[in-house]
Write a protein that holds these residues in place. Structure first.
Motif, PDB file in Angstrom:
ATOM      1  N   ILE A 149      13.543   9.654   8.083  1.00  0.00           N
ATOM      2  CA  ILE A 149      12.712   8.444   7.833  1.00  0.00           C
ATOM      3  C   ILE A 149      13.887   7.320   8.417  1.00  0.00           C
ATOM      4  O   ILE A 149      13.675   6.366   9.142  1.00  0.00           O
ATOM      5  CB  ILE A 149      12.605   7.779   6.562  1.00  0.00           C
ATOM      6  CG1 ILE A 149      11.202   8.952   6.316  1.00  0.00           C
ATOM      7  CG2 ILE A 149      12.134   6.583   6.608  1.00  0.00           C
ATOM      8  CD1 ILE A 149      10.638   8.732   4.589  1.00  0.00           C
ATOM      9  N   THR A 150      15.284   7.569   7.987  1.00  0.00           N
ATOM     10  CA  THR A 150      16.287   6.639   8.605  1.00  0.00           C
ATOM     11  C   THR A 150      16.340   6.959  10.065  1.00  0.00           C
ATOM     12  O   THR A 150      16.455   5.842  10.853  1.00  0.00           O
ATOM     13  CB  THR A 150      17.732   7.154   7.980  1.00  0.00           C
ATOM     14  OG1 THR A 150      17.500   6.917   6.478  1.00  0.00           O
ATOM     15  CG2 THR A 150      18.684   6.156   8.512  1.00  0.00           C
ATOM     16  N   GLU A 151      16.326   8.063  10.755  1.00  0.00           N
ATOM     17  CA  GLU A 151      16.216   8.277  12.105  1.00  0.00           C
ATOM     18  C   GLU A 151      15.161   7.621  12.875  1.00  0.00           C
ATOM     19  O   GLU A 151      15.278   6.947  13.844  1.00  0.00           O
ATOM     20  CB  GLU A 151      16.318   9.992  12.171  1.00  0.00           C
ATOM     21  CG  GLU A 151      16.498  10.099  13.729  1.00  0.00           C
ATOM     22  CD  GLU A 151      18.056  10.441  14.078  1.00  0.00           C
ATOM     23  OE1 GLU A 151      18.596   9.416  14.901  1.00  0.00           O
ATOM     24  OE2 GLU A 151      18.577  11.338  13.717  1.00  0.00           O
ATOM     25  N   MET A 152      14.133   7.905  12.092  1.00  0.00           N
ATOM     26  CA  MET A 152      12.790   7.330  12.807  1.00  0.00           C
ATOM     27  C   MET A 152      12.940   5.717  12.727  1.00  0.00           C
ATOM     28  O   MET A 152      12.432   5.198  13.963  1.00  0.00           O
ATOM     29  CB  MET A 152      11.352   7.706  11.900  1.00  0.00           C
ATOM     30  CG  MET A 152      11.215   8.893  11.650  1.00  0.00           C
ATOM     31  SD  MET A 152       9.467   9.142  10.751  1.00  0.00           S
ATOM     32  CE  MET A 152       9.390  10.750  10.922  1.00  0.00           C
ATOM     33  N   GLU A 153      13.533   5.108  11.931  1.00  0.00           N
ATOM     34  CA  GLU A 153      13.768   3.575  11.688  1.00  0.00           C
ATOM     35  C   GLU A 153      14.682   3.135  12.853  1.00  0.00           C
ATOM     36  O   GLU A 153      14.462   2.322  13.655  1.00  0.00           O
ATOM     37  CB  GLU A 153      14.166   3.259  10.405  1.00  0.00           C
ATOM     38  CG  GLU A 153      13.193   3.164   9.217  1.00  0.00           C
ATOM     39  CD  GLU A 153      13.613   3.040   7.790  1.00  0.00           C
ATOM     40  OE1 GLU A 153      12.702   2.393   6.920  1.00  0.00           O
ATOM     41  OE2 GLU A 153      14.917   3.160   7.704  1.00  0.00           O
ATOM     42  N   ASP A 154      15.575   3.917  13.034  1.00  0.00           N
ATOM     43  CA  ASP A 154      16.588   3.418  14.135  1.00  0.00           C
ATOM     44  C   ASP A 154      16.090   3.586  15.221  1.00  0.00           C
ATOM     45  O   ASP A 154      16.041   2.929  16.347  1.00  0.00           O
ATOM     46  CB  ASP A 154      17.881   4.502  14.031  1.00  0.00           C
ATOM     47  CG  ASP A 154      18.694   4.076  12.737  1.00  0.00           C
ATOM     48  OD1 ASP A 154      18.531   3.077  11.992  1.00  0.00           O
ATOM     49  OD2 ASP A 154      19.412   4.927  12.425  1.00  0.00           O
ATOM     50  N   VAL A 155      15.257   4.812  15.504  1.00  0.00           N
ATOM     51  CA  VAL A 155      14.843   5.050  17.160  1.00  0.00           C
ATOM     52  C   VAL A 155      13.608   3.975  17.234  1.00  0.00           C
ATOM     53  O   VAL A 155      13.433   3.733  18.172  1.00  0.00           O
ATOM     54  CB  VAL A 155      14.267   6.264  17.082  1.00  0.00           C
ATOM     55  CG1 VAL A 155      13.754   6.873  18.443  1.00  0.00           C
ATOM     56  CG2 VAL A 155      15.471   7.283  17.012  1.00  0.00           C
ATOM     57  N   SER A 156      12.738   3.538  15.979  1.00  0.00           N
ATOM     58  CA  SER A 156      11.734   2.738  16.267  1.00  0.00           C
ATOM     59  C   SER A 156      12.349   1.253  16.817  1.00  0.00           C
ATOM     60  O   SER A 156      11.688   0.495  17.597  1.00  0.00           O
ATOM     61  CB  SER A 156      10.893   2.422  15.085  1.00  0.00           C
ATOM     62  OG  SER A 156      11.901   1.617  14.031  1.00  0.00           O
ATOM     63  N   VAL A 157      13.492   0.922  16.732  1.00  0.00           N
ATOM     64  CA  VAL A 157      14.381  -0.036  17.229  1.00  0.00           C
ATOM     65  C   VAL A 157      14.677   0.248  18.747  1.00  0.00           C
ATOM     66  O   VAL A 157      14.504  -0.897  19.531  1.00  0.00           O
ATOM     67  CB  VAL A 157      15.265  -0.555  16.249  1.00  0.00           C
ATOM     68  CG1 VAL A 157      16.272  -1.798  16.877  1.00  0.00           C
ATOM     69  CG2 VAL A 157      14.739  -0.974  14.999  1.00  0.00           C
TER      70      VAL A 157
END
Length: 224
Positions: A149-157
């Motif tokens: 989820i942390t990776e998803m949040e970073d990539v969503s930016v």
């Protein structure tokens, strides 16, 4: 008895009287003279045009000679650097495609290795961000979901506006973080950009999401 008065004009001073030089009256040029002048002007123009043509021909000849001699504005160092970049891009693309193929076959461990190789070895390339998307999806299945989820949040930016990462983040936020409002926000972004992400069959059969992420998206869509 007075002496006779001599007229002023007849008094001799011993000097020669000044004479006005004759005024030369020019006659209009004859037709022959005018024609000769025109011929001279025309000849001068032709000479200038010929000189300009010779200069242009010389320039074209020099350019042609440079081509014949194999002149190349790109240096050997620049060519070598370009070849090295092309080689790295090709390697990264092959790893990325391999990861996606392994993910589609359900070989998530191999897919994770391929995606991680792109992320760690080719950070300077923009396509490494797409490898991070694949890595986050696979981590959700076989790794640490918090890390996923942390990776998803970073990539969503980093890839703001890339619908797949917004849809995946919506599913994870709803199912794992119990954050329905945040999930709704991410899902709205995804479906506005690509309505296919509201179709479970699409994410399962076309995008090859891992089963656990498909289940989380189903829970979000059905509010279960």
């Amino acid at each position: 008895m007075q002496a006779p008065v001599t007229p002023a004009g007849s008094v001799s001073t011993g000097e020669t009287p000044l004479q006005r030089p004759p005024v030369a009256i020019s006659s209009p040029p004859s037709a022959a003279t005018t024609t000769r002048r025109r011929l001279l002007v025309s000849a001068g123009g032709l000479l200038l045009a010929a000189a300009a043509g010779n200069n242009n021909a010389a320039s074209r000849g020099a350019a042609a000679a440079a081509v014949d001699l194999g002149y190349d504005p790109v240096t050997e160092a620049e060519r070598a650097a370009s070849a090295a970049v092309s080689q790295r891009v090709g390697e990264a693309v092959r790893l990325l495609e391999a990861g996606r193929e392994l993910q589609a076959r359900g070989e998530f461990a191999g897919a994770l290795a391929s995606f991680t190789a792109v992320v760690s070895g080719y950070k300077e390339l923009a396509l490494s961000e797409y490898a991070r998307v694949g890595r986050a999806l696979v981590l959700y299945e076989i790794g640490d979901r918090d890390e996923s989820i942390t990776e998803m949040e970073d990539v969503s930016v980093a890839l703001k506006g890339y619908p797949e990462i917004h849809a995946a983040l919506a599913a994870a936020l709803y199912a794992d973080k119990h954050a329905p409002l945040l999930a709704e926000f991410q899902f709205n972004i995804a479906t506005l950009l690509d309505p296919h992400y509201s179709d479970l069959a699409y994410v399962r059969d076309t995008k090859h999401w891992p089963p656990s992420l498909v289940a989380s998206l189903k829970n979000f869509i059905t509010l279960t």
